[in-house]
Design a protein around this motif. Structure first.
Motif, PDB file in Angstrom:
ATOM      1  N   CYS A  95       0.828  -1.259  -0.179  1.00  0.00           N
ATOM      2  CA  CYS A  95      -0.053  -0.035  -0.250  1.00  0.00           C
ATOM      3  C   CYS A  95       1.008   1.144  -0.003  1.00  0.00           C
ATOM      4  O   CYS A  95       1.728   1.622   0.887  1.00  0.00           O
ATOM      5  N   SER A  96       0.695   2.002  -1.085  1.00  0.00           N
ATOM      6  CA  SER A  96       1.260   3.270  -0.922  1.00  0.00           C
ATOM      7  C   SER A  96       0.619   4.609  -0.812  1.00  0.00           C
ATOM      8  O   SER A  96       0.889   5.711  -0.807  1.00  0.00           O
ATOM      9  N   CYS A  97      -0.495   4.350  -0.227  1.00  0.00           N
ATOM     10  CA  CYS A  97      -1.534   5.360   0.081  1.00  0.00           C
ATOM     11  C   CYS A  97      -0.752   6.285   1.094  1.00  0.00           C
ATOM     12  O   CYS A  97      -0.608   5.776   2.401  1.00  0.00           O
ATOM     13  N   TYR A 115      -8.760   3.669   6.857  1.00  0.00           N
ATOM     14  CA  TYR A 115      -7.996   3.466   5.834  1.00  0.00           C
ATOM     15  C   TYR A 115      -9.313   2.527   5.118  1.00  0.00           C
ATOM     16  O   TYR A 115      -9.552   1.478   5.440  1.00  0.00           O
ATOM     17  N   THR A 118      -8.041   0.286  -0.122  1.00  0.00           N
ATOM     18  CA  THR A 118      -8.024   0.668  -1.255  1.00  0.00           C
ATOM     19  C   THR A 118      -7.227  -0.267  -2.251  1.00  0.00           C
ATOM     20  O   THR A 118      -7.249  -0.498  -3.430  1.00  0.00           O
ATOM     21  N   CYS A 119      -6.017  -0.647  -1.619  1.00  0.00           N
ATOM     22  CA  CYS A 119      -4.897  -1.293  -2.450  1.00  0.00           C
ATOM     23  C   CYS A 119      -5.224  -2.788  -2.198  1.00  0.00           C
ATOM     24  O   CYS A 119      -4.248  -3.736  -2.728  1.00  0.00           O
TER      25      CYS A 119
HETATM   26 ZN    ZN Z   1      -3.464   1.875  -0.247  1.00  0.00          ZN
END
Ligand code: ZN
Length: 305
Positions: A95-97, A115, A118-119
């Motif tokens: 996850c890069s959020c 969170y 989403t990933c």
């Molecule tokens: Zn993410």
């Protein structure tokens, strides 16, 4: 019965740290159990060896002796094995959020930003979680956890939705708290987790991680906190205003033990005492549930009634 006091070594010991240590120790000793200290030093960006040493010294100064002292950073192999098990079960994803992406979204029960998972569809890179440049999250089941702690605090939550899947390995490679705590509690055979109420919103996430790893859920109890003024009439968890180095200039261990025992409803007055004198009639029924404000005055530490 095995319990643990698990402070993070990211700052000086203070009266709140010592209160938590005292309550863990008294609970264990009054029930004939073992009490361990676990130094949570994984966050290399915030931890200092000197603070770990000081925590050991501060507990000893207060009059607490532990059956064992465990250093969390020694447990890297067990943490990595747990990540491997989660990866084998298809539970890990990168996850890069950034925090900025989540900010302004939904509030999580711990006051942070939730969170949205989403990933979840992203695969790990070819080299697995070790090769990932991003943070790694664990996909939880979307189930609701029904849990009331031993003090009657309702910890029920659907963590995958309310908090979001937890980060289990940070982008900088540090093993995240949520994973380390469940793996270490398992390996140390912890039966009872006694800790401050600030951590209560994380419990359901930890229970879901336990389920993914086949770990039995221990008993939980969350106790009141010492607070400090945080500006604009607000209060926050005691953090930096009364460091141990200052505390010991004006008090000795029995003096602080007496103040804390009084604040915790275990003594009628804040007169000095030793922890051992409190074991005989220790009872959680006497410990208040409401947080208390600690202040530093000309007379030293005061905990408001
Ligand atoms: Zn993410």
């Amino acid at each position: 019965m095995i319990s643990r006091f698990a402070p993070s070594t990211t700052g000086e010991a203070h009266p709140g740290t010592l209160l938590a240590a005292l309550l863990v120790w008294l609970d264990a000793r009054s029930r004939g159990g073992r009490a361990l200290m676990r130094l949570e030093d994984l966050d290399v960006t915030r931890t200092r060896a000197g603070w770990a040493d000081q925590l050991i010294e501060a507990c000893s100064w207060l009059g607490l002796a532990w059956d064992e002292v465990i250093v969390q950073s020694d447990r890297r192999a067990a943490h990595e094995a747990a990540l491997d098990a989660l990866a084998a079960a298809g539970r890990l994803y990168p996850c890069s959020c950034s925090r900025a992406v989540r900010a302004g979204g939904r509030r999580a029960p711990d006051g942070g930003w939730a969170y949205d998972n989403t990933c979840r569809g992203r695969p790990l890179p070819a080299g697995g979680w070790r090769a990932a440049a991003d943070a790694i999250r664990a996909r939880l089941d979307d189930d609701r956890v029904e849990l009331i702690d031993d003090g009657g605090l309702d910890l029920s939550q659907t963590p995958a939705r309310e908090m979001g899947d937890p980060i289990v390995r940070r982008r900088d490679g540090v093993i995240a708290y949520q994973l380390a705590v469940v793996v270490d509690d398992r390996d140390e055979a912890i039966s009872d987790v006694i800790r401050g109420r600030d951590i209560a919103p994380s419990t359901a996430t930890q229970v879901m991680l336990q389920r993914l790893l086949g770990i039995a859920t221990p008993r939980y109890r969350h106790h009141f906190l010492l607070l400090e003024a945080a500006g604009a009439g607000k209060l926050a968890k005691l953090h930096g205003s009364i460091p141990f180095s200052q505390l010991r200039t004006q008090h000795d261990g029995p003096g602080v033990c007496g103040i804390l025992a009084h604040a915790a409803g275990l003594r009628a007055t804040p007169a000095p005492c030793a922890p051992g004198e409190l074991v005989g009639d220790f009872d959680w029924q006497r410990v208040p549930t409401a947080d208390r404000v600690a202040r530093w005055t000309a007379a030293g530490l005061i905990v408001d009634p």
